[in-house]
Design a protein around this motif. Structure first.
Motif, PDB file in Angstrom:
ATOM      1  N   VAL A   7      38.109  30.687  48.285  1.00  0.00           N
ATOM      2  CA  VAL A   7      36.969  30.714  49.210  1.00  0.00           C
ATOM      3  C   VAL A   7      35.901  29.773  48.681  1.00  0.00           C
ATOM      4  O   VAL A   7      35.727  29.635  47.464  1.00  0.00           O
ATOM      5  CB  VAL A   7      36.431  32.157  49.358  1.00  0.00           C
ATOM      6  CG1 VAL A   7      35.921  32.690  48.039  1.00  0.00           C
ATOM      7  CG2 VAL A   7      35.366  32.234  50.421  1.00  0.00           C
ATOM      8  N   PHE A   8      35.199  29.100  49.610  1.00  0.00           N
ATOM      9  CA  PHE A   8      34.139  28.199  49.175  1.00  0.00           C
ATOM     10  C   PHE A   8      32.911  28.989  48.744  1.00  0.00           C
ATOM     11  O   PHE A   8      32.630  30.077  49.260  1.00  0.00           O
ATOM     12  CB  PHE A   8      33.781  27.227  50.299  1.00  0.00           C
ATOM     13  CG  PHE A   8      34.813  26.150  50.501  1.00  0.00           C
ATOM     14  CD1 PHE A   8      35.673  26.189  51.590  1.00  0.00           C
ATOM     15  CD2 PHE A   8      34.935  25.110  49.588  1.00  0.00           C
ATOM     16  CE1 PHE A   8      36.637  25.206  51.763  1.00  0.00           C
ATOM     17  CE2 PHE A   8      35.893  24.127  49.752  1.00  0.00           C
ATOM     18  CZ  PHE A   8      36.760  24.175  50.847  1.00  0.00           C
ATOM     19  N   GLU A   9      32.193  28.413  47.818  1.00  0.00           N
ATOM     20  CA  GLU A   9      30.956  29.020  47.332  1.00  0.00           C
ATOM     21  C   GLU A   9      30.007  29.256  48.498  1.00  0.00           C
ATOM     22  O   GLU A   9      29.912  28.443  49.419  1.00  0.00           O
ATOM     23  CB  GLU A   9      30.310  28.105  46.301  1.00  0.00           C
ATOM     24  CG  GLU A   9      29.191  28.751  45.511  1.00  0.00           C
ATOM     25  CD  GLU A   9      28.692  27.853  44.386  1.00  0.00           C
ATOM     26  OE1 GLU A   9      29.005  26.637  44.394  1.00  0.00           O
ATOM     27  OE2 GLU A   9      27.985  28.370  43.498  1.00  0.00           O
ATOM     28  N   PRO A  19      31.492  34.099  52.884  1.00  0.00           N
ATOM     29  CA  PRO A  19      31.829  35.524  52.724  1.00  0.00           C
ATOM     30  C   PRO A  19      33.291  35.698  52.323  1.00  0.00           C
ATOM     31  O   PRO A  19      34.126  34.826  52.540  1.00  0.00           O
ATOM     32  CB  PRO A  19      31.584  36.096  54.121  1.00  0.00           C
ATOM     33  CG  PRO A  19      31.837  34.936  55.031  1.00  0.00           C
ATOM     34  CD  PRO A  19      31.404  33.710  54.285  1.00  0.00           C
ATOM     35  N   VAL A  20      33.590  36.851  51.743  1.00  0.00           N
ATOM     36  CA  VAL A  20      34.974  37.127  51.346  1.00  0.00           C
ATOM     37  C   VAL A  20      35.302  38.589  51.589  1.00  0.00           C
ATOM     38  O   VAL A  20      34.428  39.465  51.516  1.00  0.00           O
ATOM     39  CB  VAL A  20      35.199  36.772  49.858  1.00  0.00           C
ATOM     40  CG1 VAL A  20      34.454  37.723  48.930  1.00  0.00           C
ATOM     41  CG2 VAL A  20      36.694  36.754  49.525  1.00  0.00           C
ATOM     42  N   GLU A  21      36.560  38.852  51.917  1.00  0.00           N
ATOM     43  CA  GLU A  21      37.071  40.208  52.015  1.00  0.00           C
ATOM     44  C   GLU A  21      38.395  40.266  51.273  1.00  0.00           C
ATOM     45  O   GLU A  21      39.297  39.475  51.534  1.00  0.00           O
ATOM     46  CB  GLU A  21      37.275  40.617  53.478  1.00  0.00           C
ATOM     47  CG  GLU A  21      37.853  42.039  53.608  1.00  0.00           C
ATOM     48  CD  GLU A  21      38.051  42.461  55.050  1.00  0.00           C
ATOM     49  OE1 GLU A  21      37.183  43.165  55.595  1.00  0.00           O
ATOM     50  OE2 GLU A  21      39.105  42.097  55.628  1.00  0.00           O
ATOM     51  N   GLY A  67      46.582  43.469  42.149  1.00  0.00           N
ATOM     52  CA  GLY A  67      45.506  42.523  41.866  1.00  0.00           C
ATOM     53  C   GLY A  67      45.412  41.389  42.875  1.00  0.00           C
ATOM     54  O   GLY A  67      46.422  40.956  43.440  1.00  0.00           O
ATOM     55  N   THR A  68      44.180  40.919  43.088  1.00  0.00           N
ATOM     56  CA  THR A  68      43.920  39.745  43.920  1.00  0.00           C
ATOM     57  C   THR A  68      43.046  38.792  43.125  1.00  0.00           C
ATOM     58  O   THR A  68      41.968  39.185  42.653  1.00  0.00           O
ATOM     59  CB  THR A  68      43.187  40.114  45.222  1.00  0.00           C
ATOM     60  OG1 THR A  68      44.007  40.988  45.992  1.00  0.00           O
ATOM     61  CG2 THR A  68      42.869  38.861  46.031  1.00  0.00           C
ATOM     62  N   LYS A  69      43.528  37.579  42.980  1.00  0.00           N
ATOM     63  CA  LYS A  69      42.736  36.562  42.261  1.00  0.00           C
ATOM     64  C   LYS A  69      41.817  35.861  43.255  1.00  0.00           C
ATOM     65  O   LYS A  69      42.285  35.243  44.211  1.00  0.00           O
ATOM     66  CB  LYS A  69      43.652  35.550  41.585  1.00  0.00           C
ATOM     67  CG  LYS A  69      44.381  36.118  40.392  1.00  0.00           C
ATOM     68  CD  LYS A  69      45.156  35.050  39.653  1.00  0.00           C
ATOM     69  CE  LYS A  69      45.821  35.639  38.426  1.00  0.00           C
ATOM     70  NZ  LYS A  69      46.659  34.676  37.702  1.00  0.00           N
ATOM     71  N   LEU A  70      40.532  36.007  43.015  1.00  0.00           N
ATOM     72  CA  LEU A  70      39.540  35.335  43.838  1.00  0.00           C
ATOM     73  C   LEU A  70      39.158  34.024  43.160  1.00  0.00           C
ATOM     74  O   LEU A  70      38.691  34.022  42.021  1.00  0.00           O
ATOM     75  CB  LEU A  70      38.305  36.220  44.012  1.00  0.00           C
ATOM     76  CG  LEU A  70      37.120  35.596  44.750  1.00  0.00           C
ATOM     77  CD1 LEU A  70      37.498  35.230  46.180  1.00  0.00           C
ATOM     78  CD2 LEU A  70      35.918  36.522  44.728  1.00  0.00           C
ATOM     79  N   GLN A  71      39.369  32.935  43.874  1.00  0.00           N
ATOM     80  CA  GLN A  71      39.002  31.621  43.342  1.00  0.00           C
ATOM     81  C   GLN A  71      37.875  31.068  44.201  1.00  0.00           C
ATOM     82  O   GLN A  71      38.064  30.820  45.399  1.00  0.00           O
ATOM     83  CB  GLN A  71      40.191  30.669  43.373  1.00  0.00           C
ATOM     84  CG  GLN A  71      39.875  29.302  42.779  1.00  0.00           C
ATOM     85  CD  GLN A  71      40.970  28.284  42.986  1.00  0.00           C
ATOM     86  OE1 GLN A  71      41.963  28.554  43.654  1.00  0.00           O
ATOM     87  NE2 GLN A  71      40.806  27.112  42.411  1.00  0.00           N
ATOM     88  N   VAL A  72      36.716  30.905  43.614  1.00  0.00           N
ATOM     89  CA  VAL A  72      35.568  30.377  44.339  1.00  0.00           C
ATOM     90  C   VAL A  72      35.502  28.875  44.088  1.00  0.00           C
ATOM     91  O   VAL A  72      35.429  28.416  42.939  1.00  0.00           O
ATOM     92  CB  VAL A  72      34.261  31.057  43.902  1.00  0.00           C
ATOM     93  CG1 VAL A  72      33.081  30.486  44.685  1.00  0.00           C
ATOM     94  CG2 VAL A  72      34.365  32.568  44.111  1.00  0.00           C
ATOM     95  N   THR A  95      34.501  34.299  40.434  1.00  0.00           N
ATOM     96  CA  THR A  95      35.905  33.965  40.163  1.00  0.00           C
ATOM     97  C   THR A  95      36.462  34.929  39.133  1.00  0.00           C
ATOM     98  O   THR A  95      35.981  35.003  37.997  1.00  0.00           O
ATOM     99  CB  THR A  95      36.021  32.517  39.650  1.00  0.00           C
ATOM    100  OG1 THR A  95      35.625  31.625  40.687  1.00  0.00           O
ATOM    101  CG2 THR A  95      37.457  32.211  39.227  1.00  0.00           C
ATOM    102  N   ALA A  96      37.469  35.679  39.533  1.00  0.00           N
ATOM    103  CA  ALA A  96      38.014  36.754  38.688  1.00  0.00           C
ATOM    104  C   ALA A  96      39.205  37.351  39.413  1.00  0.00           C
ATOM    105  O   ALA A  96      39.540  36.974  40.536  1.00  0.00           O
ATOM    106  CB  ALA A  96      36.962  37.837  38.439  1.00  0.00           C
ATOM    107  N   GLU A  97      39.837  38.319  38.771  1.00  0.00           N
ATOM    108  CA  GLU A  97      40.891  39.079  39.427  1.00  0.00           C
ATOM    109  C   GLU A  97      40.342  40.467  39.747  1.00  0.00           C
ATOM    110  O   GLU A  97      39.671  41.090  38.915  1.00  0.00           O
ATOM    111  CB  GLU A  97      42.139  39.183  38.546  1.00  0.00           C
ATOM    112  CG  GLU A  97      43.340  39.752  39.284  1.00  0.00           C
ATOM    113  CD  GLU A  97      44.667  39.428  38.619  1.00  0.00           C
ATOM    114  OE1 GLU A  97      44.686  39.024  37.444  1.00  0.00           O
ATOM    115  OE2 GLU A  97      45.713  39.589  39.300  1.00  0.00           O
ATOM    116  N   TYR A  98      40.639  40.939  40.944  1.00  0.00           N
ATOM    117  CA  TYR A  98      40.093  42.194  41.431  1.00  0.00           C
ATOM    118  C   TYR A  98      41.235  43.184  41.682  1.00  0.00           C
ATOM    119  O   TYR A  98      42.235  42.844  42.316  1.00  0.00           O
ATOM    120  CB  TYR A  98      39.284  41.965  42.717  1.00  0.00           C
ATOM    121  CG  TYR A  98      38.035  41.149  42.459  1.00  0.00           C
ATOM    122  CD1 TYR A  98      38.105  39.766  42.345  1.00  0.00           C
ATOM    123  CD2 TYR A  98      36.793  41.766  42.311  1.00  0.00           C
ATOM    124  CE1 TYR A  98      36.979  39.015  42.081  1.00  0.00           C
ATOM    125  CE2 TYR A  98      35.658  41.018  42.049  1.00  0.00           C
ATOM    126  CZ  TYR A  98      35.762  39.645  41.924  1.00  0.00           C
ATOM    127  OH  TYR A  98      34.629  38.906  41.658  1.00  0.00           O
TER     128      TYR A  98
END
Lengths: 115, 113
Positions: free
Chosen positions: B13-15, B18-20, B106-111, B86-89
């Motif tokens: 997701v771009f900086e 929003p994210v879900e 887990g879901t890796k969120l990459q900003v 940016t982390a794993e959730y």
């Protein structure tokens, strides 16, 4: 702050070796847990303990044992390490009855490679 | 038996967008739900929890999650993400019993800047 310390950040062992992973917490927590973390599989519970000298099997105990001789220390033992035990190992602790309110406190993990 | 399913293994997701992050659970009894975050080279830390009451729960760092019993979901949201997110959730469920939880994959969120 509660601290959970895992003795090694990285560990490389040979197949068949006996391996000890150590975990120490400094806040008098009753509950301690060992998880392994693998990509695509998340965290899986190996063993947990609610008190000194007490242990319970988690979801994947095969090939592992644990020791809790003192309240602050919880050791994970790989009796004869195998390559399929290469993983990140996470230790966690919690005060009795508080997991739902405060969650676990995790250590930073030990990345074990078995060659 | 209790379980959680995280439908996305990676979410770019771009900086400032929003994210879900999605989480569905399965349990035959009342549940307690959690989101944990793992920053690179660190252990997990609790982000937020649902125990009872209001279905919208707020956590640290501007995250929130909504408990939906009919859809058995507990999705995590943030209206505007930062590089530091940016982390794993990990979503997790506790259905009672021995004070232990079951974690999702887990879901890796990459900003992306």
């Amino acid at each position: 702050d509660v601290k959970v310390t895992q003795s090694s950040r990285y560990l490389v062992k040979r197949t068949g070796e006996k391996v000890f992973l150590e975990c120490v917490q400094d806040m008098d927590h009753e509950n301690m847990f060992w998880y392994r973390q693998d990509p695509g599989l998340g965290l899986r519970l190996i063993y947990f303990s609610y008190d000194v000298k007490m242990k319970e099997k988690g979801d994947i105990p095969e090939g592992y044992s644990v020791s809790r001789e003192k309240k602050e220390r919880f050791s994970l033992i790989l009796e004869s390490a195998s390559t399929n035990q290469t993983s990140m190992y996470l230790c966690a602790s919690s005060l009795a009855g508080t997991i739902r309110n405060y969650g676990y406190t995790f250590g930073s993990g030990t990345r074990l490679t078995v060659v | 038996a209790q379980s959680v399913t995280q439908l996305d293994s990676q979410v770019p997701v771009f900086e400032e967008a929003p994210v879900e992050l999605r989480c569905n659970y399965s349990s035959s009894v009342s549940v307690y739900l959690f989101w944990y975050v793992q920053y690179p080279n660190q252990g997990l830390q609790l982000l937020l929890k649902y125990l009872s009451g209001s279905t919208l729960v707020k956590g640290i760092n501007g995250f929130e999650a909504e408990f939906n019993k009919s859809q058995t979901s507990f999705h995590l949201r943030k209206p505007s993400v930062h590089i530091s997110d940016t982390a794993e959730y990990f979503c997790a469920v506790d259905s009672g019993g021995y004070q232990k939880v079951t974690f999702g994959t887990g879901t890796k969120l990459q900003v992306i800047p």
